[in-house]
Design an enzyme around this catalytic site. Sequence first.
Site, short mmCIF file in Angstrom:
data_model
loop_
_atom_site.label_atom_id
_atom_site.label_comp_id
_atom_site.label_asym_id
_atom_site.label_seq_id
_atom_site.Cartn_x
_atom_site.Cartn_y
_atom_site.Cartn_z
N TYR A 5 -4.37 -9.83 3.03
CA TYR A 5 -4.59 -8.41 3.34
C TYR A 5 -4.40 -8.22 4.85
O TYR A 5 -5.24 -8.63 5.65
CB TYR A 5 -6.00 -7.99 2.92
CG TYR A 5 -6.22 -8.01 1.42
CD1 TYR A 5 -5.72 -6.99 0.63
CD2 TYR A 5 -6.92 -9.04 0.81
CE1 TYR A 5 -5.92 -6.98 -0.75
CE2 TYR A 5 -7.12 -9.06 -0.56
CZ TYR A 5 -6.63 -8.03 -1.34
OH TYR A 5 -6.83 -8.03 -2.69
N ASP A 23 0.83 -1.20 0.00
CA ASP A 23 0.00 0.00 0.00
C ASP A 23 0.87 1.25 0.00
O ASP A 23 2.05 1.23 0.33
CB ASP A 23 -0.93 0.01 1.22
CG ASP A 23 -2.02 -1.03 1.13
OD1 ASP A 23 -2.31 -1.48 0.01
OD2 ASP A 23 -2.58 -1.40 2.18
N TYR A 47 5.63 -9.25 8.21
CA TYR A 47 5.31 -7.84 8.40
C TYR A 47 5.55 -7.44 9.85
O TYR A 47 5.53 -8.29 10.76
CB TYR A 47 3.83 -7.56 8.09
CG TYR A 47 3.39 -7.93 6.70
CD1 TYR A 47 3.28 -6.97 5.71
CD2 TYR A 47 3.04 -9.24 6.37
CE1 TYR A 47 2.85 -7.29 4.43
CE2 TYR A 47 2.62 -9.58 5.10
CZ TYR A 47 2.52 -8.60 4.13
OH TYR A 47 2.09 -8.94 2.87
#
Length: 380
Positions: A344, A207, A272
């Site tokens: 996501y 993103d 992440y």
Amino acid sequence: MNDFKDLFTDNLCIRCTGRIFANIDSGLTNFERGTRLAFAYKSFYGPFEESNTCRICNGVFDELDKYYNMVNDVIGKKEYKTFLIGSKFDPDTILEEEKIQNKYGNKGESIKKEFNREFGKYFSGISGKEFSKDADITVEINTIYDNVNLIIKPLYIYGTYIKKRRDIPQTRWINGSGDSLESLIGEKLLKFTGGNNYKLHGSGREDVDVMMLGNGREFVMEVDCPEIRNFSLNEFMDEVNNSGDNIYISNLEFTDRKRIREIKEAIYDKTYVATIEFENPVDEKKLRESTDKFKNLTISQRTPTRVIGNRSDLIRKKEIKYINIEDIHDKEAILKIRTQSGTYIKELINGDNGRTVPSLSSVYGSELKVKCLDVLKIER
């Protein structure tokens, strides 16, 4: 034999006559084949008057030097190692040739095929360049209007990138204007290649507000119509990395179009680090119990509402390998998350109003938000 008797009265040159029977004896050139046919004809029927003009080729094979100069002028200073020749002839000429070849049993080849081959040999002999079906430059010669069109194969460069900023998208199409990772790399690449456009193909995307850290994300830069195909990738890399844009590229190498498919189809786990905001001070015990439930857990994710306009509305199954707590401070927690490619992460945390099941919010029992998110590592 009666048809054969007409062979040298059809107003054809020796070469075009030989081409009628090109597939009968592949060990000869069409001119050599035509010469032998003329000798045999004279042996059977006596002398004949050879035509000074040809209704099919109109002397095009005597003008290879002219076409070489035309092609060379159009190519100019463009760098290339390989070439491919194509041509265009008057449709009436092609039709007439087909009629003649059908008359004699359709054993020949087309004038286009012979011209492409013979001019290709001529061009290679002078230029020193090599023929290839996957050529750097495809030359299209229009013999009707005597002009040349070039099709220049794009240049492809593979690498990995790191993005240490939260204010730019990966590609230009996302917001239509302003900086993007693609433009910050691509505009510099045009200076090295003299191309007229570029496109970044990434192995997935992050993103706009997500940093890409660790070992970086694979990408291929495609450059349209490059004038220069050979330059220092290290110098290009240094210009990008020292620009102050907080974009860093590495592992650069020249590649081909197949590499795009390879990186887009590659499936890697991703790790992440996320800073999560809570409505109230974090209940550490409750959070730890919640994160433990996601170890090797498969979740269902319906396409998030924030991207539904650009992607198909589907439900995808994704495996969460783990969610580990790195730090807790008041109403925030730092989590390390490893998931299957394509998960996501923001929706894994906030649930997206029930479109991701289960989510950390639903298991913890209150609304959680991602304050910031970074790709820490792509596990390739």
